[in-house]
Design a protein around this motif. Structure first.
Motif, short mmCIF file in Angstrom:
data_model
loop_
_atom_site.label_atom_id
_atom_site.label_comp_id
_atom_site.label_asym_id
_atom_site.label_seq_id
_atom_site.Cartn_x
_atom_site.Cartn_y
_atom_site.Cartn_z
N ASN A 134 -26.38 18.66 44.92
CA ASN A 134 -27.18 18.29 45.98
C ASN A 134 -27.65 18.92 46.84
O ASN A 134 -28.48 18.56 47.87
CB ASN A 134 -26.93 16.73 46.38
CG ASN A 134 -26.91 15.52 45.23
OD1 ASN A 134 -28.02 14.93 45.20
ND2 ASN A 134 -25.71 15.33 44.47
N ARG A 136 -30.13 20.99 46.73
CA ARG A 136 -31.64 20.90 46.92
C ARG A 136 -31.94 19.43 47.46
O ARG A 136 -33.04 19.49 48.30
CB ARG A 136 -32.32 21.06 45.61
CG ARG A 136 -32.11 22.78 44.88
CD ARG A 136 -33.07 22.69 43.79
NE ARG A 136 -34.36 22.39 43.81
CZ ARG A 136 -35.09 21.94 42.80
NH1 ARG A 136 -34.55 21.70 41.79
NH2 ARG A 136 -36.39 21.67 43.15
N ALA A 137 -31.47 18.53 47.03
CA ALA A 137 -31.73 17.31 47.65
C ALA A 137 -31.68 17.27 49.26
O ALA A 137 -32.51 16.58 49.92
CB ALA A 137 -30.98 15.93 46.95
N GLN A 140 -34.36 19.33 50.50
CA GLN A 140 -35.69 18.49 50.80
C GLN A 140 -35.58 17.35 51.68
O GLN A 140 -36.78 16.94 52.21
CB GLN A 140 -35.81 17.77 49.18
CG GLN A 140 -36.07 18.93 48.33
CD GLN A 140 -36.69 18.70 46.96
OE1 GLN A 140 -36.88 17.45 46.47
NE2 GLN A 140 -36.63 19.50 45.98
N SER B 93 -39.88 13.99 47.36
CA SER B 93 -38.49 14.77 47.41
C SER B 93 -37.70 14.06 46.45
O SER B 93 -37.57 12.93 46.21
CB SER B 93 -38.08 14.56 48.89
OG SER B 93 -38.79 15.08 49.97
N MET B 94 -36.84 14.80 46.00
CA MET B 94 -35.53 14.59 45.02
C MET B 94 -34.66 13.80 46.05
O MET B 94 -34.28 14.45 47.02
CB MET B 94 -34.91 15.85 44.62
CG MET B 94 -33.64 15.33 43.88
SD MET B 94 -33.03 16.58 42.46
CE MET B 94 -32.63 17.85 43.43
N THR B 95 -34.34 12.59 45.87
CA THR B 95 -33.27 11.96 46.80
C THR B 95 -31.95 12.04 46.27
O THR B 95 -31.20 12.05 47.35
CB THR B 95 -33.77 10.21 46.83
OG1 THR B 95 -33.80 9.89 45.46
CG2 THR B 95 -34.82 10.22 47.51
N ILE B 96 -31.67 12.17 45.12
CA ILE B 96 -30.24 12.31 44.69
C ILE B 96 -30.33 13.08 43.28
O ILE B 96 -31.09 12.85 42.61
CB ILE B 96 -29.60 11.03 44.51
CG1 ILE B 96 -28.36 11.05 44.33
CG2 ILE B 96 -30.16 10.16 43.31
CD1 ILE B 96 -27.20 11.41 45.74
N CYS B 97 -29.35 13.80 42.98
CA CYS B 97 -29.02 14.10 41.77
C CYS B 97 -27.44 13.99 40.99
O CYS B 97 -26.81 14.13 41.81
CB CYS B 97 -29.06 15.81 41.61
SG CYS B 97 -28.98 16.56 40.08
N CYS B 123 -28.75 20.28 38.02
CA CYS B 123 -29.73 19.75 39.23
C CYS B 123 -30.25 20.70 39.90
O CYS B 123 -31.19 20.50 40.64
CB CYS B 123 -28.34 19.35 40.50
SG CYS B 123 -27.65 18.09 39.88
#
Lengths: 238, 123
Positions: A134, A136-137, A140, B93-97, B123
């Protein structure tokens, strides 16, 4: 009688140990010449880890009388698979990310058992994996409210779903990609993400180190994993 | 002795609190091979589930998502990770992976924000 160790038996024991080292045990001895090679490329490594994990999971499920196949299952059968695979106990694996999300998992399923064996410590691996997955998350989330990002996103939204028109039921992904280019969203995000990822990676240096160490160990274990046992007689499905 | 008792009580409290938080909900009911999203926290209320990608969630679940679970099945070359985005077609945005077996019972920052997701090998 067992206590009456003869000089011969005393000599025989180390000899037997040496023989064991020369035969079966050599394959798992860390200093032995020619241990199974860990592939160099990232893709090959991922494939090795995934195959090993799947092997361990399948063996664990088989011990519980379940086979993980892609074929559809009745709800009861699927619940049994879910329980065996993902676990049912307390969510003992838990990490709260900087984004606010608390990611959890059960520690008593076959998946958790496979990771524990492969990575050596499922708790440490879970923590490192969730944080690294996470990054990258997190990056972001850090630039989400940046004015440059906000305005680019507003231009993108106006482009894919122009105001005054009903929201398209299934917007065209190609349109969405065109809008991301033309609104400058792609470029803005690439720029902001580069900077924030550097920051975030520095913040999580410890987790990144743990991630690499545990992954290296898992690769060595995966390479040593014996070949899969043949399926039971009469079993023709995958 | 007093100090010992206080320390023990604090430890017990911490352990109990930890267990309560970790064990507050039963196992999430989400079909194997699927990514599931619930309208309520802790895997409650209406559930949406997908075995594939969805670039724009239906209106009843988009921006009303409160908990998430990935019940994907792993294997070599299989897209088993799920990336959740706050706009359609991965626009925001990506909130979670999430990797298979991972769940999020509640997330103040991502609550009621999801609009799309894709499966990927990582991810």
């Amino acid at each position: 009688m067992p206590l009456a160790t003869t000089p011969l038996a005393r000599r025989a024991l180390p000899a037997a140990a040496a023989l064991a080292l020369l035969t079966g045990c050599t394959s798992v001895h860390p200093d032995a010449p020619g241990p199974p090679a860990v592939p160099a490329g990232r893709a090959a490594q991922d494939a090795l880890l995934r195959a090993a994990e799947r092997r361990l999971v399948d063996d664990c499920l088989a011990d519980r009388g379940i086979r993980a196949t892609a074929e559809p299952r009745a709800p009861a059968g699927d619940r049994a698979l879910q329980a065996a695979l993902f676990g049912t106990g307390p969510r003992e694996l838990s990490v709260t990310l900087a984004t606010g999300a608390t990611v959890t998992a059960h520690s008593d399923g076959c998946l958790a058992a496979a990771k524990d064996r492969l990575y050596g410590d499922q708790h440490r691996w879970f923590r490192a994996q969730v944080v690294v997955d996470n990054l990258r998350a997190e990056a972001q989330a850090r630039y989400r409210d940046d004015p440059a990002h906000r305005s680019a996103l507003a231009r993108w939204t106006a482009c894919v779903a122009p105001p005054g028109r009903p929201r398209p039921e299934r917007p065209d992904p190609a349109e969405s990609a065109r809008c991301a280019r033309e609104s400058g969203l792609d470029e803005t995000r690439a720029r902001l993400e580069r900077a924030e990822l550097t920051e975030v990676r520095a913040l999580h240096r410890d987790e990144l180190t743990t991630y690499r160490q545990l992954r290296d160990g898992a690769l060595r274990r995966a390479a040593l994993l014996p070949a899969p046992t043949p399926p039971p007689k009469g079993d023709t499905t995958s | 002795m007093k100090r010992f008792l206080a320390t023990t009580a604090a430890t017990l409290f911490a352990v109990t609190a930890g267990l309560t938080a970790a064990g507050s909900a039963a196992a999430a009911e989400c079909p194997s091979g699927h990514f599931c999203v619930w309208q309520d926290s802790n895997f409650g209320g209406q559930r949406a589930n997908w075995s594939g990608d969805d670039g724009w969630w239906e209106s009843w679940i988009s921006d009303t998502d409160s908990s998430w679970a990935n019940h994907g099945i792993s294997g070599p070359g299989i897209k088993d990770h799920v990336r959740v985005y706050e706009s359609a077609w991965q626009g925001g945005s990506m909130t979670i992976c999430l990797a298979p077996g991972q769940e999020v019972g509640y997330n103040g920052a991502a609550n009621d924000r999801g609009d799309s997701h894709i499966w990927s090998t990582g991810c």
